[in-house]
Design a protein around this motif. Structure first.
Motif, mmCIF file in Angstrom:
data_model
loop_
_atom_site.group_PDB
_atom_site.id
_atom_site.type_symbol
_atom_site.label_atom_id
_atom_site.label_comp_id
_atom_site.label_asym_id
_atom_site.label_seq_id
_atom_site.Cartn_x
_atom_site.Cartn_y
_atom_site.Cartn_z
ATOM 1 N N GLY A 105 0.821 -1.203 0.000
ATOM 2 C CA GLY A 105 0.000 0.000 0.000
ATOM 3 C C GLY A 105 0.858 1.258 0.000
ATOM 4 O O GLY A 105 2.082 1.195 0.057
ATOM 5 N N ILE A 106 0.170 2.400 -0.048
ATOM 6 C CA ILE A 106 0.869 3.698 -0.129
ATOM 7 C C ILE A 106 0.806 4.392 1.229
ATOM 8 O O ILE A 106 -0.274 4.625 1.764
ATOM 9 C CB ILE A 106 0.239 4.567 -1.244
ATOM 10 N N TYR A 107 1.967 4.722 1.760
ATOM 11 C CA TYR A 107 2.032 5.310 3.113
ATOM 12 C C TYR A 107 2.813 6.618 3.161
ATOM 13 O O TYR A 107 3.215 7.042 4.233
ATOM 14 C CB TYR A 107 2.676 4.311 4.087
ATOM 15 N N SER A 108 3.039 7.239 1.999
ATOM 16 C CA SER A 108 3.831 8.480 2.013
ATOM 17 C C SER A 108 3.032 9.561 2.728
ATOM 18 O O SER A 108 1.810 9.611 2.615
ATOM 19 C CB SER A 108 4.106 8.954 0.589
ATOM 20 N N SER A 109 3.735 10.430 3.456
ATOM 21 C CA SER A 109 2.997 11.538 4.078
ATOM 22 C C SER A 109 2.906 12.702 3.104
ATOM 23 O O SER A 109 2.079 13.592 3.250
ATOM 24 C CB SER A 109 3.680 11.973 5.374
ATOM 25 N N SER A 119 8.036 7.507 -3.033
ATOM 26 C CA SER A 119 8.799 6.648 -2.121
ATOM 27 C C SER A 119 7.941 6.412 -0.897
ATOM 28 O O SER A 119 7.341 7.358 -0.358
ATOM 29 C CB SER A 119 10.136 7.277 -1.731
ATOM 30 N N CYS A 120 7.848 5.170 -0.469
ATOM 31 C CA CYS A 120 7.071 4.908 0.745
ATOM 32 C C CYS A 120 7.451 3.584 1.396
ATOM 33 O O CYS A 120 8.078 2.722 0.773
ATOM 34 C CB CYS A 120 5.574 4.995 0.479
ATOM 35 N N ALA A 121 7.087 3.486 2.687
ATOM 36 C CA ALA A 121 7.449 2.308 3.475
ATOM 37 C C ALA A 121 6.715 1.080 2.929
ATOM 38 O O ALA A 121 5.507 1.103 2.701
ATOM 39 C CB ALA A 121 7.083 2.527 4.931
ATOM 40 N N GLN A 122 7.469 0.020 2.713
ATOM 41 C CA GLN A 122 6.923 -1.303 2.419
ATOM 42 C C GLN A 122 7.501 -2.178 3.513
ATOM 43 O O GLN A 122 8.681 -2.495 3.477
ATOM 44 C CB GLN A 122 7.370 -1.781 1.043
ATOM 45 N N ARG A 123 6.703 -2.481 4.515
ATOM 46 C CA ARG A 123 7.214 -3.037 5.764
ATOM 47 C C ARG A 123 8.279 -2.056 6.288
ATOM 48 O O ARG A 123 7.995 -0.858 6.305
ATOM 49 C CB ARG A 123 7.701 -4.479 5.577
ATOM 50 N N GLY A 125 0.124 -2.375 13.876
ATOM 51 C CA GLY A 125 -0.414 -1.017 13.978
ATOM 52 C C GLY A 125 0.500 -0.044 13.249
ATOM 53 O O GLY A 125 0.120 1.095 12.968
ATOM 54 N N SER A 126 1.728 -0.508 12.925
ATOM 55 C CA SER A 126 2.689 0.348 12.219
ATOM 56 C C SER A 126 2.236 0.562 10.774
ATOM 57 O O SER A 126 1.491 -0.246 10.211
ATOM 58 C CB SER A 126 4.068 -0.321 12.203
ATOM 59 N N LEU A 127 2.763 1.618 10.155
ATOM 60 C CA LEU A 127 2.505 1.860 8.733
ATOM 61 C C LEU A 127 3.377 0.925 7.904
ATOM 62 O O LEU A 127 4.459 0.520 8.343
ATOM 63 C CB LEU A 127 2.862 3.306 8.367
ATOM 64 N N GLY A 128 2.919 0.606 6.704
ATOM 65 C CA GLY A 128 3.771 -0.153 5.788
ATOM 66 C C GLY A 128 3.456 -1.640 5.740
ATOM 67 O O GLY A 128 4.108 -2.385 5.002
ATOM 68 N N PHE A 129 2.462 -2.076 6.540
ATOM 69 C CA PHE A 129 2.162 -3.509 6.625
ATOM 70 C C PHE A 129 0.733 -3.819 6.165
ATOM 71 O O PHE A 129 0.231 -4.897 6.432
ATOM 72 C CB PHE A 129 2.332 -3.997 8.066
ATOM 73 N N GLY A 130 0.062 -2.851 5.527
ATOM 74 C CA GLY A 130 -1.332 -3.041 5.129
ATOM 75 C C GLY A 130 -2.270 -2.356 6.120
ATOM 76 O O GLY A 130 -1.940 -2.185 7.302
ATOM 77 N N GLN A 131 -3.463 -1.982 5.602
ATOM 78 C CA GLN A 131 -4.417 -1.228 6.434
ATOM 79 C C GLN A 131 -4.943 -2.079 7.598
ATOM 80 O O GLN A 131 -5.224 -1.555 8.670
ATOM 81 C CB GLN A 131 -5.578 -0.744 5.533
ATOM 82 N N ASP A 132 -5.030 -3.387 7.408
ATOM 83 C CA ASP A 132 -5.527 -4.245 8.494
ATOM 84 C C ASP A 132 -4.631 -4.145 9.722
ATOM 85 O O ASP A 132 -5.114 -4.176 10.853
ATOM 86 C CB ASP A 132 -5.594 -5.715 8.041
#
Ligand SMILES: CSCC[C@H](NC=O)C(=O)N[C@@H](CO)C(=O)O
Length: 746
Positions: free
Chosen positions: A372-376, A393-397, A553-560
């Protein structure tokens, strides 16, 4: 005293090998910190126009800005360096720096015109003892104009922040657009003005060509602001400077309940596109809060008509116009709920007025690994030259990757997932020349350029390094993955995993055990990626292992993963961190008696929870502006919705707090476990923190004092939530390191 079954000599030698060597002398630690501070970080890059030489070769200029902590001057210095890049249509032929670094002082914003011929600078300067904001226009080697915006008094201070701020040339290069605070009336006391009740200020009358009214009795009016790090920013207005006529227009026509920002010129300069945040019934903090109700708007300059371009029920940011001026991409997420979430990448077609979702929210990692996309924020330019693809650029895990999105298919391809380096940041892309920075926990940021390969050949990007950095041979790092045991699985969101980054000194004496510092991140919806951090590199060089935990709960691991945490803070996140620590300990490299926990904000919340829930385990704790009691914080933080959402409730601006809700908040707070704490605690608080008011730390401090648990409080005036001023950050680091050394008996 000793067990008779173990020979005395073996005990002695076992103690000797178990004690790992850690740097303990304050002067040596300070020297190490000073040395590691000498690696600058990139904060901006621009690509200039392409020039064709007499011999047919093409080249362009890459302008970069860097920041570096200057401990002697006690400030973050900013400097620039430029590079020349010779290229053909698809590759860099030759590149190198053109000149040396130059420090930038007094510039709040600066931007080159699209042709590269002109430059606009917003500068702060003290003139005859008074602070002024000046807008300068430069042409080639001359300063064409300098407008004293403060004296012109058309508006308040210009916004220079990332949230609202912008300084943008019109496509025609005749006008400049920026955001400033709305002008406020001049006020006086009922007892100081003349009895008429209305005054005129002669000086202002001359400068503004208008009689300025002075209103009485409003000097103490409260103006809401946008919270942490945006203090005194209340009512932004869009301002347009007509360069030729030196005329500033403050735009009208924007709905009264909207605060505009992140603006740019529409195709053909007919109007302005901007993000508008609703501010009724009141403003809530915006920093780290992508979930504020907001929309894309267009205001037409001729008619003053304002049109809403995106939905009324979402939160949007980072609109970027395509090079062919036909489409705008932007990121969108839900309103309220978790403060940072998985974003949707949306696209608005300027001519058909149709909006499409290019990349939707990703609940669980896809089979190809995309989470998913997590860029601020999107980079200032993010489109490929043919206006077909978008780069981000964004976190993937726990790794920040460069991703290319095909806007016609929504297909996402990673440019960097196969690379060995830690994390990648996109600084800019122009005519397919990408400017990026790459770093790892053991390698400070470098600077690279490369051409975006054509679609289908993305993995073939060839990077050219403009500024090289060397990996630090004495630090090793690895990523560890964890699956919670069945009893800790989240029944609503089953099967989620999480991870951590472990840093270790490379050279360890055989058989010796290392002390370990556990660091959970804040947010809680944030992530620690595998990039360069000053403090972790210094701690590792001192001889500590450092464990950075990305709990569920961290970003980069999917919305679930994000949604799994609200309602479960203080348990699920705490247990995840403890699971990560226990698993690392099982490998035997670390000394179980020498474990410290360090965290800020929600990371401080976790640190305080861990020492309360595992009282024998942690021998030292450092907490920066920690959340210690949600129930007492809800009335004083700039983001009260955070307290309700993370405690498992829905937020409404007209919420009525029931005792049961407050009870839940208390139950989920570290203060609930304080009576069990034995660990010595170092608290570091920022006097001006609007996010987690310092009273949170003081409440915990008093509780520990009453329990006679060793506690020390460091108080940083003039600092907000981040404690990031150079003296506060360096003092906080030194005191944290020495606190840990003392209480781990190193
Ligand atoms: C009511 S404050 C909640 C904690 C805070 N969340 C958002 O601002 C937090 O943990 N902040 C992190 C950054 O996300 C920090 O390190 O300051």
């Amino acid at each position: 005293m000793f067990s008779s079954r173990i020979p005395f000599h073996r005990l002695i030698s076992r103690c000797a090998v178990m004690a790992s060597k850690v740097l303990r002398e304050a002067a040596e630690i300070a020297q190490l910190y000073r040395d590691q501070c000498r690696f600058p970080a990139l904060c901006r890059a621009d690509v200039g126009p392409v020039i064709t030489s007499r011999f047919g070769g093409q080249y362009c200029n890459v302008y970069t800005e860097w920041t570096q902590r200057d401990l002697e001057r006690n400030e973050n210095v900013k400097f620039c360096r430029q590079y020349i890049v010779f290229h053909d249509d698809t590759s860099v032929v030759y590149s190198g720096p053109s000149g040396n670094c130059t420090e930038i002082k007094g510039e709040l914003l600066s931007v080159d015109s699209p042709s590269g011929d002109m430059k606009a600078v917003l500068r702060e300067s003290t003139i005859k003892g008074e602070d002024k904001q000046l807008l300068e226009i430069w042409h080639k080697n001359r300063k064409l104009k300098c407008l004293n915006l403060t004296t012109l008094n058309k508006h308040g201070k210009v916004y220079e922040d990332d949230q609202f701020g912008c300084l943008i040339w019109s496509h025609s290069e005749t006008h400049l657009l920026y955001v400033a605070e709305k002008k406020r009336p001049k006020t006086e006391s009922y007892f100081q003005g003349p009895e008429t009740g209305l005054l005129t200020d002669e000086e202002d009358t001359i400068k503004t060509d208008k009689k300025e009214e002075t209103v009485l009795g409003q000097q103490f009016e409260y103006y809401e602001d946008w919270g942490e790090a945006l203090v005194n920013k209340s009512s932004p207005v869009l301002c347009v400077l007509d360069i030729e006529g030196s005329n500033i227009t403050v735009l009208e026509g924007i709905p009264a309940d909207i605060s505009p920002g992140q603006a740019f010129w529409s195709p053909n300069d007919t109007g302005l596109v901007f993000v508008g945040w609703w501010h009724e019934p009141f403003r809530l903090g915006l920093k780290y809060c992508a979930n504020r109700r907001s929309s894309l708007f267009y205001v037409d300059l001729a008619s003053g008509k304002c049109e809403q371009l995106s939905s009324s029920s979402s939160a949007v940011c980072s609109p970027r116009l395509s090079p062919d001026h036909c489409r705008v991409v932007y990121m969108e997420c839900g309103v309220f709920g978790p403060h940072q979430q998985c974003n949707r990448l949306c696209m608005y077609d300027w001519y058909t007025k149709q909006t499409s979702v290019v990349v939707d929210v990703v609940q669980r990692a896809r089979p190809d690994g995309f989470t998913g996309i997590y860029s601020s924020m999107l980079s200032p330019r993010c489109w490929s030259a043919d206006s077909q693809r978008v780069l981000l650029s964004c976190a993937q895990r726990c790794r920040k990757d460069l991703l290319v999105v095909d806007t016609s298919t929504g297909e996402v391809t990673s440019l960097t997932s196969q690379s060995e380096e830690g994390s990648w940041s996109l600084l800019n892309i122009h005519r397919d020349l990408m400017v990026v920075s790459c770093s790892s926990p053991n390698c400070p940021p470098d600077l690279r350029v490369g051409f975006l390969p054509e679609k289908g050949s993305e993995s073939k990007v060839s990077w050219v390094t403009l500024e090289e950095t060397q990996p630090q041979a004495d630090i090793s790092w690895q990523t560890l993955n964890f699956s919670p045991p069945p009893e800790e699985d989240n029944s609503q969101y089953p099967g989620l995993d999480f991870n951590a980054i472990l840093l270790k000194p490379k050279e360890t004496t055989a058989g010796s055990k290392l002390p370990l510092i556990v660091m959970p991140h804040g947010g809680p919806h944030s992530v620690l990626v595998s990039e360069w951090f000053l403090s972790t590199s210094v701690l590792c060089k001192m001889g500590f292992g450092v464990l950075l935990v990305n709990y569920r709960g961290s970003l980069g691991f999917g919305q679930d993963s994000i949604l799994s945490l609200p309602g479960n803070i203080g348990t699920q996140d705490v247990k995840d961190v403890q699971l990560a620590v226990d698993s690392v300990l099982k490998h035997g490299d670390f000394d179980e008696q020498k474990i410290a926990v360090v965290g800020g904000s929600h990371g401080g919340f976790l640190a305080c929870h861990l020492i309360g829930q595992y009282p024998e385990f942690y021998k030292a704790c450092v907490a920066r502006n920690p959340v210690t009691n949600l129930a007492s914080m809800i009335g004083s933080t700039d983001i009260p919705d955070w307290c309700l959402v993370e405690a498992g409730y829905e937020y409404n601006t007209d919420i009525h707090l029931e005792p049961a809700i407050l009870e839940q908040m208390l139950n989920k707070s570290p203060i609930k476990h304080v009576s069990k704490v034995k660990t010595p605690v170092l608290l570091m608080l920022g006097e001006d923190d609007k996010r987690v008011p310092s009273k949170q730390g003081i409440e915990y401090y008093r509780a520990l004092k009453a329990l006679q648990v060793p506690v020390r409080l460091l108080w940083y005036p003039g600092n907000n939530h981040s404690l990031s001023k150079v003296d506060a950050e360096s003092d906080g680091f030194m005191n944290s390191a020495l606190w840990i050394i003392q209480h781990l008996s190193l």
